[in-house]
Design a protein around this motif. Structure first.
Motif, mmCIF file in Angstrom:
data_model
loop_
_atom_site.group_PDB
_atom_site.id
_atom_site.type_symbol
_atom_site.label_atom_id
_atom_site.label_comp_id
_atom_site.label_asym_id
_atom_site.label_seq_id
_atom_site.Cartn_x
_atom_site.Cartn_y
_atom_site.Cartn_z
ATOM 1 N N THR A 270 37.621 40.928 48.098
ATOM 2 C CA THR A 270 36.295 41.548 48.144
ATOM 3 C C THR A 270 35.730 41.696 49.560
ATOM 4 N N LYS A 271 36.208 40.895 50.505
ATOM 5 C CA LYS A 271 35.655 40.915 51.856
ATOM 6 C C LYS A 271 36.678 41.284 52.931
ATOM 7 N N VAL A 272 37.804 40.591 52.914
ATOM 8 C CA VAL A 272 38.772 40.758 54.006
ATOM 9 C C VAL A 272 39.442 42.125 53.966
ATOM 10 N N VAL A 273 39.828 42.569 52.791
ATOM 11 C CA VAL A 273 40.483 43.883 52.681
ATOM 12 C C VAL A 273 39.566 44.981 53.194
ATOM 13 N N ASP A 274 38.285 44.927 52.826
ATOM 14 C CA ASP A 274 37.317 45.919 53.308
ATOM 15 C C ASP A 274 37.201 45.872 54.833
ATOM 16 N N PHE A 275 37.218 44.664 55.379
ATOM 17 C CA PHE A 275 37.134 44.490 56.833
ATOM 18 C C PHE A 275 38.337 45.135 57.524
ATOM 19 N N PHE A 276 39.525 44.872 57.031
ATOM 20 C CA PHE A 276 40.738 45.446 57.620
ATOM 21 C C PHE A 276 40.722 46.974 57.561
ATOM 22 N N ILE A 277 40.354 47.490 56.395
ATOM 23 C CA ILE A 277 40.340 48.952 56.223
ATOM 24 C C ILE A 277 39.305 49.597 57.130
ATOM 25 N N SER A 278 38.092 49.024 57.175
ATOM 26 C CA SER A 278 37.009 49.593 57.985
ATOM 27 C C SER A 278 37.344 49.591 59.468
ATOM 28 N N TYR B 46 47.607 45.170 58.033
ATOM 29 C CA TYR B 46 47.827 43.791 57.602
ATOM 30 C C TYR B 46 49.299 43.422 57.783
ATOM 31 N N GLN B 47 49.605 42.900 58.954
ATOM 32 C CA GLN B 47 50.940 42.396 59.256
ATOM 33 C C GLN B 47 50.776 41.211 60.188
ATOM 34 N N GLY B 48 51.385 40.083 59.797
ATOM 35 C CA GLY B 48 51.278 38.884 60.620
ATOM 36 C C GLY B 48 51.941 39.035 61.973
ATOM 37 N N TYR B 49 53.026 39.822 62.001
ATOM 38 C CA TYR B 49 53.756 40.008 63.254
ATOM 39 C C TYR B 49 54.191 41.460 63.358
#
Length: 210
Positions: free
Chosen positions: A136-144, A149-152
């Protein structure tokens, strides 16, 4: 004589049934030992990885405090990352849900098994809060903010605080997200540590009961 023969036959039948039940109990307990041992290793792995990722979040907060406002995408994604607990307890679930009916000589352990089951459920409950926060929070942050989303990453890319702000998040909001994740991680860690210690205790109880 007929009555005595019937009584002897009943006793033999009861003894056979009892031996079958004891054999079944031993099989359940052997499977439970293997299950608990596997969960202990999983919990150790989860704790090790999640402690690293929690440290990544703290490092970002410290960088921002001293004025470093350009971060790599990978360190941002790692800061929000978490390792699923992957606890599996089908054998424990059967024993607990049967209300100890599958136990014969070791019925006295049922309370300990219930407590372990509660500990595992506590881990999964806290993990569900982390998953909800992520979805609900982190995915929106990444997209915005356009963060992959890749650790390396083979070709490391960076993101500045200005770009994060352009994505709709102030530095204060960004830090707040990191701190929320840290708090959720702390509560989850308490449950994981409790489940880990209880798993070790129950494993020893089973071994000593044999």
């Amino acid at each position: 004589m007929i009555v005595i023969g019937i009584l002897i036959a009943l006793k033999i039948n009861n003894w056979n049934e009892y031996q079958k039940s004891v054999k079944s109990e031993n099989e359940y307990l052997t499977s439970l030992q293997n299950e608990i041992s596997a969960n202990i290793e999983r919990l150790k792995l989860v704790n090790a990885n999640n402690n690293i990722w929690t440290s990544d979040g703290s490092d970002i907060v410290q960088k921002l405090k001293i004025g470093i406002d350009t971060l790599s995408d990978s360190e941002v994604t790692r800061a929000f990352n978490y390792y699923e607990s992957l606890i599996k307890s089908p054998v424990l679930d059967i024993i607990v849900s049967s209300n100890s009916n599958v136990l014969v000589k070791k019925k006295g352990l049922i309370t300990d098994f219930r407590n372990l089951n509660d500990a595992y459920n506590g881990v999964l409950l806290q993990e569900s809060y982390m998953t909800e926060f992520w979805n609900t929070k982190v995915v929106d942050f990444f997209i915005s903010c356009g963060i992959p989303y890749q650790g390396y990453l083979e070709n490391e890319t960076t993101i500045s605080m200005k770009e994060i702000e352009m994505g709709g998040y102030s530095e204060k909001q960004f830090i707040a997200l990191l701190k929320i994740k840290s708090v959720l991680q702390d509560y989850w860690e308490v449950e994981r540590d409790s489940a880990l210690e209880r798993s070790k205790e129950i494993l020893n109880l089973i071994k000593n009961a044999n």
